[in-house]
Design a protein around this motif. Structure first.
Motif, mmCIF file in Angstrom:
data_model
loop_
_atom_site.group_PDB
_atom_site.id
_atom_site.type_symbol
_atom_site.label_atom_id
_atom_site.label_comp_id
_atom_site.label_asym_id
_atom_site.label_seq_id
_atom_site.Cartn_x
_atom_site.Cartn_y
_atom_site.Cartn_z
ATOM 1 N N TYR A 149 -4.623 -1.343 -7.692
ATOM 2 C CA TYR A 149 -4.486 0.115 -7.772
ATOM 3 C C TYR A 149 -5.205 0.785 -6.597
ATOM 4 O O TYR A 149 -4.658 1.653 -5.914
ATOM 5 N N GLU A 150 -6.450 0.314 -6.359
ATOM 6 C CA GLU A 150 -7.291 0.915 -5.319
ATOM 7 C C GLU A 150 -6.641 0.767 -3.934
ATOM 8 O O GLU A 150 -6.584 1.697 -3.147
ATOM 9 N N LEU A 151 -6.136 -0.424 -3.677
ATOM 10 C CA LEU A 151 -5.534 -0.711 -2.375
ATOM 11 C C LEU A 151 -4.273 0.132 -2.167
ATOM 12 O O LEU A 151 -4.037 0.673 -1.086
ATOM 13 N N LEU A 152 -3.476 0.259 -3.218
ATOM 14 C CA LEU A 152 -2.264 1.086 -3.122
ATOM 15 C C LEU A 152 -2.647 2.546 -2.873
ATOM 16 O O LEU A 152 -2.050 3.225 -2.042
ATOM 17 N N GLU A 153 -3.684 2.994 -3.568
ATOM 18 C CA GLU A 153 -4.088 4.389 -3.424
ATOM 19 C C GLU A 153 -4.704 4.651 -2.052
ATOM 20 O O GLU A 153 -4.330 5.599 -1.361
ATOM 21 N N VAL A 154 -5.650 3.805 -1.649
ATOM 22 C CA VAL A 154 -6.332 3.988 -0.358
ATOM 23 C C VAL A 154 -5.319 3.973 0.795
ATOM 24 O O VAL A 154 -5.468 4.683 1.778
ATOM 25 N N ASN A 155 -4.291 3.161 0.656
ATOM 26 C CA ASN A 155 -3.289 3.068 1.720
ATOM 27 C C ASN A 155 -2.155 4.084 1.573
ATOM 28 O O ASN A 155 -1.164 4.024 2.297
ATOM 29 N N GLY A 156 -2.284 5.002 0.632
ATOM 30 C CA GLY A 156 -1.288 6.055 0.460
ATOM 31 C C GLY A 156 0.092 5.489 0.173
ATOM 32 O O GLY A 156 1.105 6.045 0.622
ATOM 33 N N PHE A 157 0.150 4.405 -0.591
ATOM 34 C CA PHE A 157 1.424 3.714 -0.835
ATOM 35 C C PHE A 157 2.502 4.646 -1.389
ATOM 36 O O PHE A 157 3.641 4.635 -0.924
ATOM 37 N N SER A 158 2.124 5.472 -2.358
ATOM 38 C CA SER A 158 3.135 6.317 -3.024
ATOM 39 C C SER A 158 3.697 7.376 -2.076
ATOM 40 O O SER A 158 4.750 7.937 -2.332
ATOM 41 N N ARG A 159 2.976 7.663 -0.992
ATOM 42 C CA ARG A 159 3.453 8.690 -0.055
ATOM 43 C C ARG A 159 4.219 8.089 1.127
ATOM 44 O O ARG A 159 4.679 8.792 2.005
ATOM 45 N N LYS A 160 4.314 6.766 1.167
ATOM 46 C CA LYS A 160 5.016 6.113 2.276
ATOM 47 C C LYS A 160 6.527 6.149 2.046
ATOM 48 O O LYS A 160 6.980 6.138 0.897
#
Ligand SMILES: [Fe+2]
Ligand SMILES: [Fe+2]
Length: 231
Positions: A149-160
């Motif tokens: 979860y943290e890695l997806l969030e820190v990397n802005g995954f949902s906004r890519k």
């Protein structure tokens, strides 16, 4: 309650009290909860591994509980953070000796706490299996589902955009597969590590599969979020 369980319970309370008194954590309550719960989870991993591998459960649990106790103050530099294992020993050693543990057991636990960040202690000691396991238990917790979860969030995954999400997964998946191959300090630690990493690999692989389903079309531009949108 046995003397061992009593010492563990007293240490858990001491940790909670010590961390809750920190001025840094009073200003950052979320950080306090994370650090305290992380310490409890690392201790639970330690108990599981010690039982499976026939090690001193009390010593490993105490070391795991206290490994991050120095987090009560803010780390201003990378060096401060790198020193947090050795700093934790300065708080943990008098506490462990006060519990009536033998000097030898205390030193073994302290050595493990000291080296758990960068494998360096500032006092002599032996890197026993138990001492090395404190850092391993820490890693096992750090690589659990929250990490995904943290890695997806820190990397802005949902906004890519979709293509960038796939490209990101193309980088992360081989890295996670490589981590999985690490051998930790005891058989049960390695088994638990692989179990956690297999779970992460499955999550990323399924995400990849979902994003690359043949025939699926994803617009590169996502519409503005709509409160009535069904998830
Ligand atoms: Fe740590
Ligand atoms: Fe930790």
């Amino acid at each position: 309650m046995s003397a061992k369980s009593e010492r563990i319970e007293k240490t858990r309370k001491y940790l909670r009290e010590y961390l809750s008194k920190s001025p840094y954590f009073s200003k950052n309550p979320g950080q306090f909860s994370y650090r305290y719960q992380h310490s409890l989870r690392v201790a639970a991993v330690g108990a599981q591994i010690a039982r499976a591998d026939g090690l001193d459960e009390e010593a490993l649990v105490l070391g795991c509980l206290l490994h991050d106790i120095s987090y009560g103050r803010e780390f201003l530099t990378q060096e401060d953070w790198l020193n947090h294992g050795r700093e934790s020993v300065r708080i943990a050693r008098p506490w462990l000796l006060g519990l009536g543990l033998s000097p030898e057991k205390t030193e073994e636990i302290c050595y493990g706490i000291a080296i758990h960040v960068d494998d360096e202690a500032d006092f002599p000691g032996e890197k026993t299996v138990l001492a090395s396991l404190i850092g391993d238990c820490d890693d096992i917790d750090r690589f659990d589902i929250y990490r995904v979860y943290e890695l997806l969030e820190v990397n802005g995954f949902s906004r890519k955009a979709i293509g960038d999400q796939i490209a990101w997964l193309d980088i992360i998946l081989p890295a996670v597969r490589e981590y999985r191959e690490a051998t930790l300090s005891s058989p049960a630690a390695t088994a638990l590590w692989r179990e956690r990493l297999d779970f992460q690999i499955a999550v990323y692989e399924n995400l990849y599969r979902q994003l690359t389903l043949p025939g699926t079309e994803w617009p590169d531009e996502r519409p503005e979020s709509d409160e009535n949108e069904e998830i």
